[in-house]
Design an enzyme around this catalytic site. Sequence first.
Site, PDB file in Angstrom:
ATOM      1  N   HIS A  57       1.245  -3.020   4.595  1.00  0.00           N
ATOM      2  CA  HIS A  57       0.165  -3.428   3.644  1.00  0.00           C
ATOM      3  C   HIS A  57       0.095  -4.835   3.613  1.00  0.00           C
ATOM      4  O   HIS A  57       1.050  -5.719   4.236  1.00  0.00           O
ATOM      5  CB  HIS A  57       0.512  -3.093   1.917  1.00  0.00           C
ATOM      6  CG  HIS A  57       1.859  -3.005   1.782  1.00  0.00           C
ATOM      7  ND1 HIS A  57       2.303  -4.582   1.543  1.00  0.00           N
ATOM      8  CD2 HIS A  57       3.125  -2.431   1.511  1.00  0.00           C
ATOM      9  CE1 HIS A  57       3.464  -4.458   1.120  1.00  0.00           C
ATOM     10  NE2 HIS A  57       4.022  -3.155   1.127  1.00  0.00           N
TER      11      HIS A  57
HETATM   12  P1  TYD Z   1       6.147  -0.068  -1.797  1.00  0.00           P
HETATM   13  O1  TYD Z   1       5.809  -1.320  -2.125  1.00  0.00           O
HETATM   14  O2  TYD Z   1       5.289   0.730  -1.001  1.00  0.00           O
HETATM   15  O3  TYD Z   1       7.694  -0.176  -0.506  1.00  0.00           O
HETATM   16  P2  TYD Z   1       7.614  -0.992   0.999  1.00  0.00           P
HETATM   17  O4  TYD Z   1       6.388  -1.816   0.860  1.00  0.00           O
HETATM   18  O5  TYD Z   1       8.899  -1.306   1.055  1.00  0.00           O
HETATM   19  O6  TYD Z   1       7.259   0.243   2.050  1.00  0.00           O
HETATM   20  O7  TYD Z   1       7.034   0.598  -2.806  1.00  0.00           O
HETATM   21  C1  TYD Z   1       7.668   1.853  -2.885  1.00  0.00           C
HETATM   22  C2  TYD Z   1       7.538   2.400  -4.187  1.00  0.00           C
HETATM   23  O8  TYD Z   1       8.326   1.643  -5.101  1.00  0.00           O
HETATM   24  C3  TYD Z   1       6.037   2.385  -4.855  1.00  0.00           C
HETATM   25  O9  TYD Z   1       6.106   3.592  -5.506  1.00  0.00           O
HETATM   26  C4  TYD Z   1       6.079   1.314  -5.915  1.00  0.00           C
HETATM   27  C5  TYD Z   1       7.547   1.206  -6.106  1.00  0.00           C
HETATM   28  N1  TYD Z   1       8.135  -0.246  -6.395  1.00  0.00           N
HETATM   29  C6  TYD Z   1       8.174  -0.706  -7.640  1.00  0.00           C
HETATM   30  O10 TYD Z   1       8.217   0.103  -8.605  1.00  0.00           O
HETATM   31  N2  TYD Z   1       8.697  -1.812  -7.922  1.00  0.00           N
HETATM   32  C7  TYD Z   1       8.886  -2.890  -7.025  1.00  0.00           C
HETATM   33  O11 TYD Z   1       9.220  -4.018  -7.095  1.00  0.00           O
HETATM   34  C8  TYD Z   1       8.539  -2.520  -5.711  1.00  0.00           C
HETATM   35  C9  TYD Z   1       8.541  -3.468  -4.343  1.00  0.00           C
HETATM   36  C10 TYD Z   1       8.225  -1.224  -5.439  1.00  0.00           C
END
Ligand code: TYD
Length: 141
Positions: A57
């Site tokens: 993303h």
């Molecule tokens: P995501 O940002 O998609 O993870 P990555 O980029 O590492 O693959 O986040 C995964 C899940 O965690 C999503 O449901 C949102 C949650 N999340 C939070 O609640 N707080 C945060 O600070 C982050 C980064 C993610």
Amino acid sequence: MLDAMDSPSPPRIIELPKITDQRGNLSYLNSAEHIPFELQRAYFVYDVPAGSVRGGHAHKSLHQLILAISGSFDVVVNDGSGEQTFSLNRPWRGLYVGPMIWRALENFSSGAVCLVLASRPYEEEDYIRDFGTYSVLRGNP
Ligand code: TYD
């Protein structure tokens, strides 16, 4: 005026101070001195199964510093015109990724811990999770 939508800052390696003595190494960062944003949040990713890809993303306004606190992984960044891979494998050597840069984290070693320092609280509306939408926003049809 150009903003991140038109002209994102290129990702770059930021090296943190390293204090070495016989007891081991210590690194630190002061928000104002070592990173190009004010720190509001930290999160960490760990126990990543072999072959998993994280990220995938871009963010509209978030600035991040990505650190391999333990082990190693690759960060593949794309500014809309080309891809670049940064291998992170030292805890004192982080990657700054600013707004409007697509990123994926992959090739995690066993036991790797990824620490992310971020300029904003978690805001789902700041994410661009579709590469097609990202490309259009960057002016590439
Ligand atoms: P995501 O940002 O998609 O993870 P990555 O980029 O590492 O693959 O986040 C995964 C899940 O965690 C999503 O449901 C949102 C949650 N999340 C939070 O609640 N707080 C945060 O600070 C982050 C980064 C993610």
